[in-house]
Scaffold this motif. Structure first.
Motif, PDB file in Angstrom:
ATOM      1  N   ALA A  90       1.234  -1.076  -0.045  1.00  8.90           N
ATOM      2  CA  ALA A  90      -0.118   0.108  -0.115  1.00  8.90           C
ATOM      3  C   ALA A  90       1.097   1.119  -0.205  1.00  8.90           C
ATOM      4  N   GLY A  91       2.033   0.977   0.562  1.00  2.36           N
ATOM      5  CA  GLY A  91       3.716   2.244   0.442  1.00  2.36           C
ATOM      6  C   GLY A  91       3.730   2.828   1.371  1.00  2.36           C
ATOM      7  N   MET A 147      -7.217  -3.366  11.667  1.00  2.00           N
ATOM      8  CA  MET A 147      -7.116  -4.942  10.712  1.00  2.00           C
ATOM      9  C   MET A 147      -6.615  -4.550   9.075  1.00  2.00           C
ATOM     10  N   GLU A 148      -6.857  -3.188   8.892  1.00  7.37           N
ATOM     11  CA  GLU A 148      -7.059  -3.081   7.198  1.00  7.37           C
ATOM     12  C   GLU A 148      -5.590  -2.320   7.317  1.00  7.37           C
ATOM     13  N   VAL A 149      -4.603  -2.510   7.302  1.00  5.66           N
ATOM     14  CA  VAL A 149      -3.772  -1.215   7.441  1.00  5.66           C
ATOM     15  C   VAL A 149      -3.606  -1.273   6.340  1.00  5.66           C
ATOM     16  N   GLU A 155      -5.271   5.460   2.322  1.00  5.99           N
ATOM     17  CA  GLU A 155      -6.421   6.457   2.261  1.00  5.99           C
ATOM     18  C   GLU A 155      -5.552   7.435   3.119  1.00  5.99           C
ATOM     19  N   VAL A 156      -4.058   7.805   3.730  1.00  9.52           N
ATOM     20  CA  VAL A 156      -3.610   8.479   4.439  1.00  9.52           C
ATOM     21  C   VAL A 156      -3.507   9.138   3.528  1.00  9.52           C
ATOM     22  N   LYS A 157      -2.926   7.704   2.456  1.00  9.09           N
ATOM     23  CA  LYS A 157      -0.708   8.523   1.257  1.00  9.09           C
ATOM     24  C   LYS A 157      -2.286   9.330   0.039  1.00  9.09           C
ATOM     25  N   ALA A 158      -3.259   9.475   0.139  1.00  9.45           N
ATOM     26  CA  ALA A 158      -4.410   9.616  -0.814  1.00  9.45           C
ATOM     27  C   ALA A 158      -4.834  11.219  -0.177  1.00  9.45           C
TER      28      ALA A 158
END
Length: 231
Positions: A90-91, A147-149, A155-158
């Motif tokens: 996810a980055g 749990m959905e890391v 979301e944070v990166k976006a």
């Protein structure tokens, strides 16, 4: 009395310090008066008519800015080994657990957001004295204990940010960069303001949004007419 530099004088002549502007005009003015050599951050300061010492008047939440913050957000994921690949895919910039907990205990906090899982909060909770004052403590309410890391990292990166009223009743948040197209800056600022307006506590009496100022790094603040913010 402090003397004002020629540059500052020129900037201040471009608008009326005592006037409150509609959001779109305020965004254009702040961008026009940003004179830093780097791409300045554009920030909102919203003064609310709440008493943050009372739990029923605390205003906090998250918002996904439509166009992101323009900032490269550094994310640390503290997770068990089975979740490491998901976080990396996810980055996430840093992924691990015990080695990073040791680093943080030693004073390392070179990240913007920390995401973790419920099962390791016992270990992460011990870092509260270090992470709390820096606004880095993961919290289920802001989606940083999950749990959905992978989803949380994306979301944070976006452009998902969390905000919280401080002890003076003010929310500070970055809504973009001076290089943004004006329409994108207006979208971001509007999204944050409308989210805050919807979070008005029922216990808050009188005027809820007392004042709103938009400013760039090292630039003067421009007041926004709060009547122009009503959804």
């Amino acid at each position: 009395m402090a003397t004002i530099s020629k540059n500052r004088k020129k900037i201040l002549e471009q608008y009326d310090l005592d006037k409150a502007y509609p959001l779109n005009e305020a965004c254009e003015l702040v961008q026009k008066t940003s004179t830093t050599k780097f791409d300045a951050s554009i920030d909102l300061a919203i003064k609310l008519g709440v008493d943050p010492r009372k739990a029923n008047q605390m205003v906090r939440g998250t918002v996904s800015l439509p166009h992101g913050t323009g900032k490269d957000v550094r994310v640390l994921v503290l997770c068990t080994p089975d979740k490491e690949e998901e976080a990396k895919a996810a980055g996430a910039d840093h992924v691990g657990l015990d080695e990073f907990i040791t680093k943080i205990k030693g004073g390392w906090t070179d990240v913007d957001v920390i995401i973790t899982m419920p099962s390791v909060m016992g270990k992460v909770g011990a870092l509260g004295r270090i992470l709390g004052p820096r606004g880095l403590m993961p919290n289920p309410k802001t989606g940083t204990v999950t749990m959905e890391v992978g989803k949380a990292v994306s979301e944070v990166k976006a452009g998902k940010i969390d905000f919280k009223v401080d002890k003076y009743g003010i929310i500070h948040a970055a809504v973009g960069k001076a290089s943004f197209e004006p329409a994108k800056l207006i979208d971001n600022a509007s999204e944050l303001l409308q989210t805050i307006i919807k979070l008005k506590p029922t216990a808050a009496k009188g005027t809820y949004v007392k004042s709103v100022f938009l400013s760039s790094t090292m630039g003067p603040g421009v007041q926004i007419d709060s009547k122009s913010l009503v959804a």
